[in-house]
Scaffold this active site. Structure first.
Site, short mmCIF file in Angstrom:
data_model
loop_
_atom_site.label_atom_id
_atom_site.label_comp_id
_atom_site.label_asym_id
_atom_site.label_seq_id
_atom_site.Cartn_x
_atom_site.Cartn_y
_atom_site.Cartn_z
N SER A 44 -26.88 8.29 -4.87
CA SER A 44 -25.87 8.27 -3.82
C SER A 44 -24.59 7.60 -4.30
O SER A 44 -23.49 8.03 -3.94
CB SER A 44 -26.40 7.59 -2.56
OG SER A 44 -26.87 6.29 -2.84
N GLU A 45 -24.71 6.54 -5.11
CA GLU A 45 -23.53 5.92 -5.72
C GLU A 45 -23.86 5.40 -7.12
O GLU A 45 -24.96 4.93 -7.38
CB GLU A 45 -22.99 4.76 -4.89
CG GLU A 45 -22.05 5.16 -3.78
CD GLU A 45 -22.79 5.53 -2.52
OE1 GLU A 45 -22.21 6.20 -1.66
OE2 GLU A 45 -23.98 5.16 -2.39
N THR A 46 -22.86 5.49 -7.98
CA THR A 46 -22.88 4.84 -9.29
C THR A 46 -21.66 3.93 -9.36
O THR A 46 -20.54 4.34 -9.01
CB THR A 46 -22.85 5.88 -10.43
OG1 THR A 46 -24.03 6.69 -10.36
CG2 THR A 46 -22.80 5.19 -11.79
N HIS A 72 -24.81 -1.21 -1.46
CA HIS A 72 -25.98 -1.32 -2.34
C HIS A 72 -25.60 -1.27 -3.81
O HIS A 72 -26.23 -1.93 -4.65
CB HIS A 72 -27.01 -0.22 -1.99
CG HIS A 72 -26.75 1.11 -2.60
ND1 HIS A 72 -25.84 2.00 -2.10
CD2 HIS A 72 -27.31 1.72 -3.69
CE1 HIS A 72 -25.85 3.10 -2.84
NE2 HIS A 72 -26.73 2.96 -3.81
#
Length: 267
Positions: A44-46, A72
């Site tokens: 979902s995110e890096t 997160h």
């Protein structure tokens, strides 16, 4: 070579919580290269982090574009900077981001506390019918918006847990994402889920930034400023929250899953 990590955030168990990629860099490459890396990680995110004297620059990418705020992946980045020896554990970390300065502290050698902006919300009379249909025909008892997200409260925790989304209908709605929440019937103060198919994330496992609006929302509902919350996705994750004047403190744990090196430099 560039160090890259995968970390599960808002959990003490491996393969729970929300996985984030973390790239520790000497300098940022161009945005297209970071987006390619985020697509490759397919999380979902890096996060991409660069040291800047005694502070750090931090950016977050979904598989489709750069975003303004991510809880997160910030937690995951701080966890890596401390556990991998990039920064002293007794010192707070200051991240410079698109959402301003974010200060992160380590508590009791394992719990991470993030000082985030409080996000406002407002009630609306209606939301798109496709949104309700896309969430399985839930029955809202509150409908609102917060920046580019919808905020919907339903009557029971069971309704939140039971949502089966229709992705095609949600993709027809003009929105960044939708937060669905309810008062908990168990050991938590409230539960939630977050859906953001427009940015390539049908359901986010645990969303720190969503709790920046959930916290003031539930403070207004319950009249308290400290919460224990649970995001009841399939992976699930626990967040301890405290609402301040214009800030929200988010507290959680993180677990490193793997470490690797990119064989070629991002460019």
């Amino acid at each position: 070579m560039t160090d890259i990590y995968q970390v599960d955030s808002f959990t003490t168990e491996r393969f729970k919580g929300n996985p984030a990629g973390v790239c520790v860099l000497d300098e940022f490459p161009d945005a297209k290269s970071m987006l390619k890396m985020a697509k490759e990680m397919n999380l979902s995110e890096t996060a991409f982090v660069v040291r800047d004297n005694n502070e750090f620059k931090l950016r977050w990418f979904t598989p489709t574009f750069e975003i303004d705020l991510c809880g997160h992946a910030t937690l995951a980045t701080a966890h890596i900077l401390w556990t991998e020896g990039f920064w002293e554990k007794e010192k707070p970390i200051i991240f410079n981001t698109r959402s301003g300065k974010l200060t992160v502290n380590l508590i009791n050698d394992d719990k991470i506390e993030m000082d985030f902006p409080r996000l406002e919300y407002s009630e609306v009379d209606e939301v798109p019918s496709l949104l309700i249909d896309g969430l399985g025909g839930i029955i809202p008892i509150f409908k609102g918006i917060s920046r580019e997200n919808y905020l919907i409260e339903v009557a029971t925790e069971e309704e939140v847990r039971g949502i089966q989304i229709d992705l095609s209908k949600l993709l027809e709605c003009e929105m960044h994402g939708v937060i669905v929440t309810a008062k908990s019937s168990g050991k938590y103060d409230f539960v939630s889920r977050f859906f953001a198919p427009e940015v390539g994330v049908p359901e986010d496992p645990v969303t720190g930034s969503a709790h920046c609006v959930l916290a003031p929302f539930w403070r207004d509902k319950l009249g308290i400023a400290k919460f224990k919350a649970y995001q009841c996705s399939e992976r699930g994750g626990e967040i301890n929250i405290e609402v301040l004047e214009d800030r929200v403190l988010l507290r959680g744990n993180a677990v490193t899953i793997f470490k690797g090196k990119l064989l070629e430099k991002l460019c």
